[in-house]
Scaffold this motif. Structure first.
Motif, PDB file in Angstrom:
ATOM      1  N   LEU A   1       0.831  -1.205   0.000  1.00  0.00           N
ATOM      2  CA  LEU A   1       0.000   0.000   0.000  1.00  0.00           C
ATOM      3  C   LEU A   1       0.864   1.253   0.000  1.00  0.00           C
ATOM      4  N   LYS A   2       1.874   1.252   0.856  1.00  0.00           N
ATOM      5  CA  LYS A   2       2.741   2.434   0.955  1.00  0.00           C
ATOM      6  C   LYS A   2       3.456   2.721  -0.364  1.00  0.00           C
ATOM      7  N   ASN A   3       3.919   1.658  -1.035  1.00  0.00           N
ATOM      8  CA  ASN A   3       4.597   1.845  -2.318  1.00  0.00           C
ATOM      9  C   ASN A   3       3.677   2.441  -3.367  1.00  0.00           C
ATOM     10  N   ARG A   4       2.452   1.923  -3.434  1.00  0.00           N
ATOM     11  CA  ARG A   4       1.501   2.442  -4.422  1.00  0.00           C
ATOM     12  C   ARG A   4       1.170   3.915  -4.159  1.00  0.00           C
ATOM     13  N   ILE A   5       1.070   4.257  -2.894  1.00  0.00           N
ATOM     14  CA  ILE A   5       0.799   5.657  -2.554  1.00  0.00           C
ATOM     15  C   ILE A   5       1.927   6.538  -3.063  1.00  0.00           C
ATOM     16  N   LYS A   6       3.155   6.040  -2.885  1.00  0.00           N
ATOM     17  CA  LYS A   6       4.324   6.782  -3.329  1.00  0.00           C
ATOM     18  C   LYS A   6       4.307   6.939  -4.849  1.00  0.00           C
TER      19      LYS A   6
ATOM     20  N   ASN B   1      -0.515  12.097  -0.825  1.00  0.00           N
ATOM     21  CA  ASN B   1      -0.100  12.324   0.547  1.00  0.00           C
ATOM     22  C   ASN B   1      -1.050  11.572   1.495  1.00  0.00           C
ATOM     23  N   CYS B   2      -0.897  10.241   1.536  1.00  0.00           N
ATOM     24  CA  CYS B   2      -1.760   9.441   2.403  1.00  0.00           C
ATOM     25  C   CYS B   2      -0.896   8.631   3.370  1.00  0.00           C
ATOM     26  N   ASP B   3      -1.512   8.263   4.462  1.00  0.00           N
ATOM     27  CA  ASP B   3      -0.785   7.563   5.502  1.00  0.00           C
ATOM     28  C   ASP B   3      -1.480   6.230   5.801  1.00  0.00           C
ATOM     29  N   VAL B   4      -0.688   5.159   5.904  1.00  0.00           N
ATOM     30  CA  VAL B   4      -1.283   3.849   6.158  1.00  0.00           C
ATOM     31  C   VAL B   4      -0.996   3.412   7.592  1.00  0.00           C
ATOM     32  N   SER B   5      -2.012   2.871   8.268  1.00  0.00           N
ATOM     33  CA  SER B   5      -1.714   2.257   9.555  1.00  0.00           C
ATOM     34  C   SER B   5      -2.558   1.002   9.738  1.00  0.00           C
ATOM     35  N   GLY B   6      -1.926  -0.049  10.231  1.00  0.00           N
ATOM     36  CA  GLY B   6      -2.645  -1.297  10.476  1.00  0.00           C
ATOM     37  C   GLY B   6      -3.319  -1.225  11.823  1.00  0.00           C
ATOM     38  N   ARG B   7      -4.425  -1.909  11.979  1.00  0.00           N
ATOM     39  CA  ARG B   7      -5.033  -1.923  13.298  1.00  0.00           C
ATOM     40  C   ARG B   7      -5.763  -3.239  13.490  1.00  0.00           C
ATOM     41  N   GLU B   8      -5.837  -3.632  14.753  1.00  0.00           N
ATOM     42  CA  GLU B   8      -6.507  -4.873  15.053  1.00  0.00           C
ATOM     43  C   GLU B   8      -7.925  -4.554  15.455  1.00  0.00           C
ATOM     44  N   LYS B   9      -8.849  -5.349  14.979  1.00  0.00           N
ATOM     45  CA  LYS B   9     -10.242  -5.108  15.356  1.00  0.00           C
ATOM     46  C   LYS B   9     -10.455  -5.469  16.816  1.00  0.00           C
TER      47      LYS B   9
ATOM     48  N   PHE C   1      -5.202   7.228   5.689  1.00  0.00           N
ATOM     49  CA  PHE C   1      -5.655   8.592   5.946  1.00  0.00           C
ATOM     50  C   PHE C   1      -5.324   9.473   4.754  1.00  0.00           C
ATOM     51  N   CYS C   2      -6.325  10.171   4.233  1.00  0.00           N
ATOM     52  CA  CYS C   2      -6.128  11.058   3.084  1.00  0.00           C
ATOM     53  C   CYS C   2      -6.484  12.481   3.480  1.00  0.00           C
ATOM     54  N   ASP C   3      -5.990  13.437   2.660  1.00  0.00           N
ATOM     55  CA  ASP C   3      -6.251  14.846   2.975  1.00  0.00           C
ATOM     56  C   ASP C   3      -7.651  15.290   2.583  1.00  0.00           C
ATOM     57  N   ASN C   4      -8.215  14.666   1.565  1.00  0.00           N
ATOM     58  CA  ASN C   4      -9.523  15.118   1.095  1.00  0.00           C
ATOM     59  C   ASN C   4     -10.318  13.977   0.470  1.00  0.00           C
ATOM     60  N   VAL C   5     -11.573  14.255   0.159  1.00  0.00           N
ATOM     61  CA  VAL C   5     -12.491  13.227  -0.340  1.00  0.00           C
ATOM     62  C   VAL C   5     -12.021  12.688  -1.697  1.00  0.00           C
ATOM     63  N   ASP C   6     -11.532  13.583  -2.567  1.00  0.00           N
ATOM     64  CA  ASP C   6     -11.052  13.123  -3.882  1.00  0.00           C
ATOM     65  C   ASP C   6      -9.948  12.087  -3.740  1.00  0.00           C
ATOM     66  N   ASP C   7      -8.977  12.391  -2.886  1.00  0.00           N
ATOM     67  CA  ASP C   7      -7.862  11.456  -2.663  1.00  0.00           C
ATOM     68  C   ASP C   7      -8.371  10.130  -2.123  1.00  0.00           C
ATOM     69  N   CYS C   8      -9.392  10.229  -1.263  1.00  0.00           N
ATOM     70  CA  CYS C   8      -9.925   9.040  -0.629  1.00  0.00           C
ATOM     71  C   CYS C   8     -10.512   8.093  -1.686  1.00  0.00           C
TER      72      CYS C   8
END
Ligand code: MN
Length: 319
Positions: A234-239, A244-252, A280-287
């Motif tokens: 995911l991080k590579n594709r964002i690059k 300008n998005c941030d990835v974080s893993g989380r456990e349910k 996490f994205c800066d705006n709706v379009d990026d999302c």
């Protein structure tokens, strides 16, 4: 040797807690406001002198712990002071007027509001629960901070259930699941909601909780590699997309996994969303663009995809 031991004074639990509170407050309040909170602490500690929690700690540890959870949510100074003082009307000789005079009207109103909710608490049987909820919602309309203090209060009480009789624990846990967790959810206080749910689950079904917790820890170990691979992809594709998005893993949360297993009658292996990634994205379009990238990498499961931007959750949550 003896002399050295004499001069080392061990820090008491309440001092450790107030230090932790002040350090959290210093990230967003100014010194005058922090001083007010310390003043509330000194006042509260004096009022609760001679009272102890079941754990044996000085009573003041409890309201300070409550204030810490609220400080982590960056609540304002009056709310933090009210949290520190939330049990003084109920449990000590201090009254509302004295709080207004010593601190300010807002603080005294908040503490008074929490005290009124506490009074319903103590008689809570099934038939008074509807009344309980009604009072909570009325208080909410007046000042939302009253409910936030109450939720943080309940959270700390759940964290310190300790050696209470199992029956009493179950009753408190049931009430937490029925009333407090849903309100936290409504208010978008997700981290408090999840903590309340997991603690209640643990109090009601200690064995089920222990077994599931263990199984999850094992699964986490086994899946660590794949989680890392997905996160890096995911991080590579964002690059590549120079976004300008941030990835974080989380456990349910453990309780929601349990709910899923229970209601859908599936085993842990069949619960898909034990792990989640947040981008996490800066705006709706990026999302939406990011969503395209993710779907290009990993196929969505038909019928399982939800667009919470177009159709927000009931509490207003969008993603
Ligand atoms: Mn309390």
């Amino acid at each position: 040797m003896l002399q050295v031991a004499d001069t080392i004074e061990l820090e008491r639990p309440q001092e450790k807690l107030i230090r932790r509170l002040c350090s959290t407050l210093s990230s967003y309040l100014d010194q005058a406001q922090i001083d007010d909170c310390i003043r509330a602490y000194e006042f509260g500690a004096k009022a609760h002198t001679g009272q102890f929690r079941k754990s044996g700690e000085a009573y003041i540890c409890h309201p300070v712990a409550v204030a810490i959870s609220l400080a982590e949510m960056r609540m304002d100074a009056n709310c933090i002071m009210a949290a520190i003082l939330h049990d003084v009307i109920e449990d000590t000789g201090v009254d509302k007027q004295e709080l207004a005079k010593t601190f300010n009207r807002e603080v005294s109103e908040l503490v008074d509001g929490v005290t009124k909710l506490t009074k319903i608490d103590s008689k809570s049987h099934a038939e008074t629960q509807a009344e309980n909820v009604r009072k909570m919602f009325l208080a909410m309309g007046k000042d939302l901070r009253v409910i936030m203090v109450k939720l943080a209060d309940r959270l700390h009480n759940m964290q310190t259930l300790g050696a209470m009789p199992a029956e009493k624990k179950r009753r408190i846990a049931r009430e937490t699941l029925d009333i407090y967790a849903p309100i936290a959810n409504r208010l978008g206080m997700n981290s408090i909601r999840h903590k309340l749910e997991t603690l209640s689950f643990q109090a009601m079904y200690p064995r089920r909780h222990a077994i599931l917790d263990n199984a999850l820890k094992k699964a986490r170990g086994n899946r660590r590699k794949i989680i890392d691979v997905i996160e890096n992809t995911l991080k590579n594709r964002i690059k590549q997309a120079s976004m300008n998005c941030d990835v974080s893993g989380r456990e349910k949360n453990l309780y929601s996994i349990y709910q899923k297993m229970l209601h859908k009658k599936v085993s842990l292996n069949d619960v898909f969303d034990v792990y989640a990634f947040r981008i996490f994205c800066d705006n709706v379009d990026d999302c939406y663009r990011m969503m395209g990238i993710v779907h290009n990498l990993y196929k969505p499961i038909p019928g399982r995809f939800k667009d919470y931007i177009a159709v927000p959750k009931a509490n207003g949550y969008q993603s």
